[in-house]
Design an enzyme around this catalytic site. Structure first.
Site: not given
Length: 452
Positions: A50, A337
């Site tokens: 990001r 995840e």
């Protein structure tokens, strides 16, 4: 066809051929006593990628301290360089590689970007490519062509971009960038991945009309990852307003350069902390942030459900195993995840478990629900796929091959089971290089109680 050593029940995400290195088996170390280990981990993949994107879109240079150096982050660096961003490695104080200095420049297409299996590359960078001059083609590993991309293609078209996918709504496709994007209002269904939302938010301030984004689906998975995106934008001077659940607004404006310290990857802490429950003893992760948007922070609350004791200090977390591993009933819609590693604990527990809210992980590196059921059942377990999760009935497990499906979290899940089950052999342990290239060495040291 897959070689006979991999003839597990039903599920075969490779199609008719195994990967080139499928025959490479890694004997998972078995634990022969309680653990007593302390270790640090490299930077967060989610934060690193990001911040790399925001640095490339910024109006001045940025410095990322202690970023992750792995296959996913290397693919992002290479792609941004191809689009015209200058990224230089500079010496840093971190133990896992150089810092990165990013100097934004005018973005140019006329290139082909290799996405590998990196969801952040294949979802974030097509949005960036709309702001580049010229065509940018996106492709990746064979598994990447099976990952959902229709929302990326349709949303970019709705915002004014020219995308040629030959009707596939999947990789490969080409974004014909014109140097700018009108932007404005768009409605998407991000039910298969929160990355579709994050991708648009990261670049929204650079659109001519800004961005007014709505999610139309019934469920939005992995909300913490969207929170992470909003927090990284705030650190760059970009305000994201959310007038209602599933709605976000960003005004057109600059994205600031910044100096950023990347947190350790807390999701990569999961197998190491889970090891304390399987082998007994304690495992400490250093550098644990006091405040974070990372999904892995939920381990502090989740592992006690399995019977662990968790102790925090100012900058570390220690997990100590209990007398046994308890079965659980969990909704992990916000922490997909973490599922594979937690399913390993459930398979070794003293009672059944049901984990739901995780249908979206069928669209990760592989169909993780099918893969987990196939591999655990192949070792003698009893895992049943549900529409939105897994039901795990613990049974005595035996050794045998464990397929990774080119999925780093499947590989680390096999390693967790191997602590308690002799003879587990993991195919392609090297796939952990996607987010943690040091995994195999760290794991051996963990089990050997060596200095980490």
């Amino acid at each position: 066809m897959l070689i006979s050593r991999y003839s597990k029940p039903e599920f075969n995400p490779y199609g008719d051929t195994a990967p080139d290195d499928a025959a490479t088996l890694w004997p998972a170390p078995e634990a022969h006593g309680p653990l007593a280990a302390t270790l640090g981990l490299p930077g967060s993949k989610s934060l690193t990628n990001r911040e790399l994107v925001l640095s490339a879109l910024a109006d001045s240079p940025s410095l990322l301290r202690a970023p992750l150096h792995s296959r996913d982050s290397d693919l992002m660096v290479a792609a941004l360089r191809q689009l015209g961003t200058t990224i230089d490695a500079v010496p840093g104080e971190g133990a896992f590689g150089d810092d990165l200095r990013i100097t934004p420049g005018e973005l140019f297409g006329s290139t082909t970007i290799d996405c590998g299996l990196a969801g952040t590359v294949m979802r974030f960078l097509p949005v960036v490519a709309t702001l580049a001059l010229g065509p940018t083609t996106f492709d990746g590993d064979e598994g990447a062509r099976r990952r959902p991309m229709a929302t990326t293609v349709s949303s970019l078209r709705a915002l004014g971009a020219d995308v040629n996918d030959d009707g596939r709504m999947a990789l490969p496709f080409t974004v014909h960038g014109s140097g700018s994007l009108p932007g404005g209002e768009v409605t998407i269904d991000a039910g298969s991945s929160s990355q579709f939302v994050s991708a648009l938010l990261l670049a929204g301030a650079r659109f001519e009309k800004g961005l007014h984004l709505r999610h139309s689906g019934e469920r939005l998975p992995s909300l913490p990852h969207i929170d992470m995106t909003i927090a990284t934008l705030a650190g760059r001077g970009v305000t994201v307003e959310s007038p209602a659940l599933g709605e976000w607004m960003i005004s057109a404006g600059p994205i600031a350069g910044a100096e950023i310290d990347i947190e350790p990857d807390l999701s990569n802490a999961a197998p190491f902390l889970a090891a304390a429950l399987v082998a007994g003893g304690s495992v400490t992760i250093t550098g644990w942030p006091q405040r974070t948007t990372q999904v892995g922070a939920n381990l502090i609350d989740l592992l006690p459900r399995f019977g662990a004791t968790v102790t925090r200090t100012a900058d570390s977390v220690t997990v100590t195993g209990g007398e046994s591993i308890r079965g659980v009933t969990l909704d992990l819609s916000t922490g997909g995840e973490l599922v594979p590693n937690l399913v390993a604990l459930a398979a070794l527990a003293d009672s059944p478990s049901t984990i739901t809210g995780i249908g979206h992980i069928r669209h990760h590196e592989t169909d993780r629900l099918a893969a987990l059921a196939a591999e655990i059942n192949g070792l003698g377990g009893n895992v049943t796929e549900l529409e939105d999760g897994l039901q795990i009935e613990p049974r005595p497990l035996h050794g045998g091959p464990w397929r990774s499906y080119d999925d780093h979290r499947m590989a680390t899940t096999g390693a967790i089971i191997g602590l308690a089950v002799a003879g587990v052999e993991i195919e392609n342990i090297g796939t952990t290089a996607k987010t943690l290239p040091q995994f195999a060495d760290l794991w051996r040291a963990l089990v050997g109680e060596a200095a980490l």
